[in-house]
Motif scaffolding. Structure first.
Motif, PDB file in Angstrom:
ATOM      1  N   TYR A   1       0.822  -1.219   0.000  1.00  0.00           N
ATOM      2  CA  TYR A   1       0.000   0.000   0.000  1.00  0.00           C
ATOM      3  C   TYR A   1       0.854   1.266   0.000  1.00  0.00           C
ATOM      4  N   ARG A   2       1.924   1.285   0.786  1.00  0.00           N
ATOM      5  CA  ARG A   2       2.792   2.460   0.874  1.00  0.00           C
ATOM      6  C   ARG A   2       3.908   2.461  -0.173  1.00  0.00           C
ATOM      7  N   ASP A   3       4.064   1.361  -0.892  1.00  0.00           N
ATOM      8  CA  ASP A   3       5.165   1.249  -1.850  1.00  0.00           C
ATOM      9  C   ASP A   3       4.786   1.705  -3.252  1.00  0.00           C
ATOM     10  N   ASP A   4       3.504   1.683  -3.562  1.00  0.00           N
ATOM     11  CA  ASP A   4       3.032   1.993  -4.916  1.00  0.00           C
ATOM     12  C   ASP A   4       1.861   2.964  -4.824  1.00  0.00           C
ATOM     13  N   LEU A   5       2.056   4.161  -5.355  1.00  0.00           N
ATOM     14  CA  LEU A   5       1.032   5.206  -5.262  1.00  0.00           C
ATOM     15  C   LEU A   5      -0.256   4.823  -5.983  1.00  0.00           C
ATOM     16  N   ASP A   6      -0.132   4.132  -7.116  1.00  0.00           N
ATOM     17  CA  ASP A   6      -1.327   3.721  -7.865  1.00  0.00           C
ATOM     18  C   ASP A   6      -2.149   2.708  -7.080  1.00  0.00           C
ATOM     19  N   LEU A   7      -1.459   1.749  -6.447  1.00  0.00           N
ATOM     20  CA  LEU A   7      -2.156   0.767  -5.625  1.00  0.00           C
ATOM     21  C   LEU A   7      -2.820   1.437  -4.431  1.00  0.00           C
ATOM     22  N   GLN A   8      -2.128   2.422  -3.875  1.00  0.00           N
ATOM     23  CA  GLN A   8      -2.683   3.155  -2.733  1.00  0.00           C
ATOM     24  C   GLN A   8      -3.962   3.885  -3.133  1.00  0.00           C
ATOM     25  N   ASN A   9      -3.918   4.565  -4.261  1.00  0.00           N
ATOM     26  CA  ASN A   9      -5.107   5.285  -4.744  1.00  0.00           C
ATOM     27  C   ASN A   9      -6.241   4.325  -5.094  1.00  0.00           C
ATOM     28  N   LEU A  10      -5.885   3.168  -5.666  1.00  0.00           N
ATOM     29  CA  LEU A  10      -6.891   2.169  -6.026  1.00  0.00           C
ATOM     30  C   LEU A  10      -7.580   1.613  -4.785  1.00  0.00           C
ATOM     31  N   MET A  11      -6.793   1.256  -3.776  1.00  0.00           N
ATOM     32  CA  MET A  11      -7.365   0.724  -2.533  1.00  0.00           C
ATOM     33  C   MET A  11      -8.231   1.767  -1.836  1.00  0.00           C
ATOM     34  N   ASP A  12      -7.767   3.019  -1.811  1.00  0.00           N
ATOM     35  CA  ASP A  12      -8.548   4.091  -1.170  1.00  0.00           C
ATOM     36  C   ASP A  12      -9.875   4.302  -1.894  1.00  0.00           C
ATOM     37  N   TYR A  13      -9.829   4.253  -3.226  1.00  0.00           N
ATOM     38  CA  TYR A  13     -11.051   4.439  -4.017  1.00  0.00           C
ATOM     39  C   TYR A  13     -12.047   3.314  -3.745  1.00  0.00           C
ATOM     40  N   ILE A  14     -11.554   2.064  -3.738  1.00  0.00           N
ATOM     41  CA  ILE A  14     -12.430   0.907  -3.502  1.00  0.00           C
ATOM     42  C   ILE A  14     -13.069   0.997  -2.132  1.00  0.00           C
ATOM     43  N   GLN A  15     -12.271   1.307  -1.117  1.00  0.00           N
ATOM     44  CA  GLN A  15     -12.788   1.348   0.257  1.00  0.00           C
ATOM     45  C   GLN A  15     -13.782   2.485   0.465  1.00  0.00           C
ATOM     46  N   LYS A  16     -13.538   3.609  -0.203  1.00  0.00           N
ATOM     47  CA  LYS A  16     -14.482   4.733  -0.089  1.00  0.00           C
ATOM     48  C   LYS A  16     -15.797   4.416  -0.794  1.00  0.00           C
ATOM     49  N   GLU A  17     -15.701   3.880  -2.003  1.00  0.00           N
ATOM     50  CA  GLU A  17     -16.901   3.630  -2.804  1.00  0.00           C
ATOM     51  C   GLU A  17     -17.762   2.500  -2.235  1.00  0.00           C
ATOM     52  N   PHE A  18     -17.102   1.431  -1.782  1.00  0.00           N
ATOM     53  CA  PHE A  18     -17.844   0.280  -1.254  1.00  0.00           C
ATOM     54  C   PHE A  18     -18.086   0.374   0.252  1.00  0.00           C
TER      55      PHE A  18
END
Length: 270
Positions: free
Chosen positions: A135-152
């Protein structure tokens, strides 16, 4: 006079329907441009990263996925564009075969995912676990996880304690990180009227029981939320699947029609 008129008609007659030919060309050209856009976005996202992507995240890197999808689309639609424009049977057959292969692969994945739901859930679970770990190593993965958790409105895969998989959020006593036992702010329930996002709202949450954690975050895992979302949006899911399948089927049918017409044209000349 009649013989001359018949000869002129024979010279101008063509088995190839120009409407099918040019519709297939513009159809392929539209998706060809779209594929270039996808590749450009993927390359831009890859270049803009502040740090090199961890090797373990290469296959789940959103930027890499965009580039791969864009390149495959570019190849297929390029064959369709040039094949229709130049009436090239080889390119049209390549276009039709590639599109059929992609369609059947998607269909097989959908069927297997339906009949082997537990295995599919485990496969997605492995993907999410890698995303959490890095999560902290890849900005794209971080943004993807944040988006999924916010939306769902979820946290982690099974529940909020999954964030212990991450080095920074790990909840063991040996962890020296200031984020120990925390979860990302995207897990937090929004506070009405809050002007500035409190990024520390999830600190210490992993030490709390479910009911206590429920006061400040979404404790439910994204796996359960995803299933609930699909069940409550079956019409939308069906429409998306149909919207994805129809252009592919149209491309296959049009290319086969054009191939048949070109072959008839060649046979008539011979």
């Amino acid at each position: 006079m009649d013989r001359k008129l018949n000869l002129n008609r024979a010279e101008t007659f063509s088995f190839v329907n120009p409407w099918i030919r040019y519709f297939l060309f513009f159809f392929s050209f539209l998706f060809w441009v779209f594929s270039l856009l996808i590749v450009a976005i993927g390359v831009y996202a890859k270049v803009q990263k502040a740090t090199d992507t961890v090797r373990d995240t290469f296959l789940i890197d959103p930027a890499v996925i965009l580039i791969v999808v864009g390149v495959v689309m570019f190849f297929i639609t390029f064959c369709g564009c040039i094949g229709a424009l130049r009436e090239n049977i080889r390119l049209l057959k390549t276009f039709s075969f590639s599109l059929t292969l992609v369609f059947l692969t998607q269909l097989a994945i959908a069927i297997l995912g339906f009949f082997y739901s537990d295995q599919t859930r485990d496969a997605f679970g492995k993907f999410v676990k890698k995303a959490i770990v890095h999560y902290r190593d890849d900005l794209d993965l971080q943004n993807l996880m944040d988006y999924i958790q916010k939306e769902f409105k979820c946290c982690g895969w099974n529940n909020y304690t999954d964030w212990s998989w991450n080095l920074y959020f790990n909840c063991t006593h040996e962890n020296p990180s200031s984020e120990r036992c925390a979860v990302p702010y995207s897990c937090c329930t929004p506070v009405p009227g809050e002007a500035v996002i409190n990024t520390m709202c999830g600190f210490g949450v992993q030490t709390q029981k479910y009911l206590e954690a429920n006061k400040s975050i979404y404790p439910v895992g994204c796996a359960d939320r995803a299933v609930m979302w699909i069940e409550s949006h079956l019409l939308l899911v069906g429409a998306l699947a149909l919207g994805l399948a129809l252009p592919q089927i149209a491309g296959i049918v049009l290319s086969q029609m054009l191939i048949s017409q070109i072959q008839d044209e060649i046979t008539s000349v011979l």
